[in-house]
Design an enzyme around this catalytic site. Structure first.
Site, mmCIF file in Angstrom:
data_model
loop_
_atom_site.group_PDB
_atom_site.id
_atom_site.type_symbol
_atom_site.label_atom_id
_atom_site.label_comp_id
_atom_site.label_asym_id
_atom_site.label_seq_id
_atom_site.Cartn_x
_atom_site.Cartn_y
_atom_site.Cartn_z
ATOM 1 N N ASP A 1 -113.841 60.347 4.707
ATOM 2 C CA ASP A 1 -112.907 61.467 4.726
ATOM 3 C C ASP A 1 -112.958 62.073 6.132
ATOM 4 O OD1 ASP A 1 -111.039 63.336 4.117
ATOM 5 O OD2 ASP A 1 -111.968 64.020 2.272
HETATM 6 C C1 NOJ Z 1 -109.264 65.624 4.121
HETATM 7 C C2 NOJ Z 1 -108.941 65.439 2.676
HETATM 8 O O1 NOJ Z 1 -110.094 65.650 1.884
HETATM 9 C C3 NOJ Z 1 -108.386 64.072 2.354
HETATM 10 O O2 NOJ Z 1 -107.995 64.035 1.024
HETATM 11 C C4 NOJ Z 1 -107.243 63.750 3.272
HETATM 12 O O3 NOJ Z 1 -106.706 62.497 2.938
HETATM 13 C C5 NOJ Z 1 -107.737 63.784 4.690
HETATM 14 N N1 NOJ Z 1 -108.243 65.092 4.996
HETATM 15 C C6 NOJ Z 1 -106.646 63.403 5.681
HETATM 16 O O4 NOJ Z 1 -105.711 64.392 5.777
#
Ligand code: NOJ
Length: 744
Positions: A285
């Protein structure tokens, strides 16, 4: 002999097809290997590196930017937050200047639509309609892929039992069975007919794992749970997504039992890649590799990179830990080159499957992008699923549907003329949203007949505390025959980093409802929100309540169709709604405990609160219709089954009202005695049936021993002979029941 010719031919064709498939697969593997052989270590690590584009961000940016030259040097494998054919082409052209010309992958959070914004995923889950959910993902993929995107960071398949957690809006609610079905529908929708088709985007099941169980519903918080609970409740939708062929997984921000998911090899290697045989790749993530430092799990970025790569995180989103440290780590023997090769193989394979090596610009077709920009069929589909997502929670004296003509309707509340708030979190702000998004006010104006007068008063804003608009609202209500109040949460009140301790209606909206209710006029309340809210006073004052979530681009049309009865609501809650925050977590599939209560007066039992009912405000699976359904008793074809046999449970559902309607018939099972304690009910099936007034239908469910499996204390997925209860009904509380046995 002659008879056998067609069979032989058939077998031959099958074998041939199998061989062709095998040969093609082999060819991709071989191609991957041949590229891998040419790559330097730095180029390999470059493939494992993902950056955010310069045009927008969905997380805290790391400051370092010679981004464009790094692409040319082959140090970037993927970009996120780069949308549109023009931009993706520009960056892809840079990648084509790199030594090996390995194409970039463009990833994006296409969570509930791209150009056409669909209801938030939690709302769509309330439709319990797998075809509609798949269709919505299909359209999102069609639009996103036309804008140069190869990969969506969806579906989010985290089970969530805590509505304070903002990210409940992104998932399918509290139930592993429903959640798994929806995970599959979304993966199928995104990936369409398969990679190689330019309208298919790669899916990404996230956040692996147990992110939804963050302590206290506070985003990014720790998770501590038994492995049994992990396997039984939180992992099934991931397993289902993997089995459905999801191209990628994203790990999660949380630590799980003390180990951050990003550095967790039990999750990523043992379970996902080994046990489930997952062939895709895992992306971290945003910044989660580097975040293992504040977690207190890695000393610095160097160690974080080592831990994450060794644990099976194949790509580093935005933390820059891999690009800065992995080469050194390999040189020092801290990460084996085999680990790097495996990750790069997984990544390249997807690039080949997506056809990007054949044509890196195959998603860069301006003509196609234009065609998808204003696709009326997509808007039509959006309206359709928006209607299916609405849940009718109350309808006293059948105040709904309302008459179309000859009356005065007062529309009151901050959501009546709202536009972008209908889109919800994780949606795009297209410049023409004010034209595209249909407000309730616009929807009503289109559909109300000439003899109907529509009045409007905002009453108050969504959040602030001023009640200066109340007087005007009360005046409007006084002039009306019926009052429709549209209230709720603003679009950014639920979503990532949007946990709330107080999930009552924000601002003075509840006060507004009280003030308007004091007029004595019949009030119908529409609640638009990104989570289950607490709204007891509203529930008491209103004659009818429609839970409208955040419904997307055509929100106002969907609401209007339902208010006028052009669509009979059929949604069912995918999460239990708490009476108040102190009741959280409240979910239907809890254990019985040693002191189960018979009812609310049974105060010594089942850890009840002295000041609260045992039951939620609205149970899982709940949702009314403008018509009524009656259920017969359950008939079983036998009293006991053996493994390999099928129990058939049937029930007759009759529409006893005066309108055609759709019912979602739900099957739950309880295992009465187990080697570990079992939930009081578990959803094991459901069917949707549309019935005309007076019409009946017999609904069948087939149950085998496999449906009775659970994870025992050794984490083995087994069934155990014994006594079971089977329930069929309209929601998780209102059910008929029957008994059966599983025998050896
Ligand atoms: C953080 C989020 O938790 C995730 O779900 C997302 O895909 C990414 N950022 C990218 O934006």
């Amino acid at each position: 002999m002659r008879k056998h010719i067609p069979i032989l031919t058939f077998v031959f064709i099958l074998l041939l097809q199998g061989f062709i498939c095998y040969a093609q697969k082999k060819t991709i593997d071989q191609k991957v290997d041949s590229v891998l052989k040419m790559m330097t270590l730095d180029e390999k690590i470059g493939q494992m590196n993902q950056y955010n584009g310069p045009w927008g961000a969905t997380g805290p940016l790391t400051n370092d930017n010679n981004l464009l030259s790094q692409i040319k040097e082959g140090k970037v494998g993927s970009m996120l937050n780069v949308t549109g054919v023009k931009r993706t082409r520009e960056l892809q052209e840079l990648a084509m200047q790199s030594r090996l010309k390995i194409p970039l992958l463009f990833g994006q959070d296409v969570i509930h639509g791209y150009r056409t914004i669909f209801p938030i995923p939690l709302a769509e889950a309330a439709s319990w309609d797998m075809e509609a959910i798949e269709r919505s993902a299909r359209i999102a993929a069609t639009e996103a892929s036309a804008a140069g995107i190869h990969w969506t960071f969806a579906p989010m398949v985290d089970i969530a039992r805590d509505p304070r957690w903002g990210r409940v809006m992104e998932g399918a609610g509290e139930d592993p069975y429903l959640g798994s079905m929806i995970a599959v529908a979304r993966v199928k929708g995104f990936q369409g007919k398969g990679f190689g088709h330019t309208d298919a985007v790669m899916a990404c099941a996230k956040h692996f794992a147990a992110y939804g169980a963050a302590v206290g519903g506070r985003d990014y918080n720790s998770v501590d749970m038994s492995l049994r609970q992990l396997h039984e409740v939180y992992l099934p939708p991931f397993k289902a997504a993997a089995a459905a062929g999801a191209a990628s997984f994203m790990n999660s921000f949380n630590d799980l039992n003390g180990i951050p998911a990003t550095g967790n090899s039990y999750l990523q290697r043992d379970i996902l890649k080994k046990e489930w045989g997952f062939k895709g790749f895992v992306v971290s993530d945003w910044g989660s590799v580097g975040e293992m430092i504040p977690h207190g799990y890695a000393k610095d970025n160097y160690e974080a990179a080592i831990l994450a790569a060794n644990a099976g995180s194949d790509m580093d989103m935005e933390s820059r830990s891999y690009i800065k440290n992995l080469a050194q780590a390999v040189k020092e023997g801290k990460v084996k080159i085999a680990v790097i090769d495996e990750a790069v193989r997984r990544l390249l394979k997807k690039k080949f499957e997506m056809g990007l090596f054949d044509d890196p610009y195959r998603f860069c077709n301006e003509e196609r992008e234009k065609q998808q920009w204003d696709n009326q069929a997509h808007l039509h589909a959006e309206l359709d699923i928006a209607k299916r997502s609405v849940v009718l929670l109350k309808n006293e004296q059948n105040v709904l549907p309302i008459k179309r003509s000859d009356q005065t309707i007062a529309l009151i509340g901050p959501f009546v003329k709202a536009k972008s708030d209908n889109l919800g979190f994780w949606s795009y702000d297209w410049p023409d949203d004010s034209l595209r998004v249909v407000s309730l006010w616009e929807g009503m104006q289109k559909k109300a007949s000439k003899g109907t007068k529509l009045l409007y008063a905002k009453g108050c804003n969504i959040i602030d505390t001023s009640s200066s608009g109340f007087e005007e609202a009360v005046e409007a209500a006084n002039k009306a025959d019926v009052v429709i109040m549209s209230i709720g949460e603003a679009r950014d009140m639920s979503g990532e980093a949007k946990s709330r301790s107080n999930i009552h209606l924000p601002g003075v909206q509840e006060e507004l409802v009280k003030a308007v209710a004091a007029t004595g006029k019949p009030i119908i309340v529409l609640i638009s929100a990104g989570r289950p809210l607490v709204f007891n006073t509203v529930a008491e004052k209103a004659k009818a309540i429609l839970y409208t979530w955040w419904l997307g681009t055509k929100a106002g049309d969907a609401m209007t169709d339902i208010l006028f009865g052009d669509y009979n609501p059929s949604g069912k809650l995918p999460m239990s709604f708490p009476i108040t925050e102190g009741q959280i977590p409240v979910y239907y599939n809890h254990f019985n405990t040693g002191r189960p209560a018979k009812d609310d007066n049974d105060r010594f039992y089942r850890s009840a609160y002295t000041d609260l009912s045992l039951y939620p405000a609205y149970p899982f699976g709940f949702g009314l219709s403008y018509t009524h359904f009656s259920y017969s008793g359950i008939t079983l074809n036998k009293e006991s089954i053996k493994p390999g046999e099928t129990l058939k449970a049937s029930i007759t559902v009759t529409n006893i009202g005066s309108m055609e309607g759709k019912e979602t018939v739900q099957l739950y099972i309880r295992d009465l005695v187990g080697s570990v304690v079992r939930p009081v009910k578990e959803l094991k099936g459901f069917q949707q049936v549309t019935l005309k007034p007076g019409e009946s239908k017999e609904i069948y469910f087939a149950i085998t021993a496999n449906d009775l499996r659970f994870y025992n204390d050794k984490l083995l997925y087994k069934y155990e002979p014994g006594d079971f209860k089977l329930f069929i009904g309209t929601n998780s509380r209102d059910v008929k029941e029957a008994d059966f046995k599983l025998i050896k």
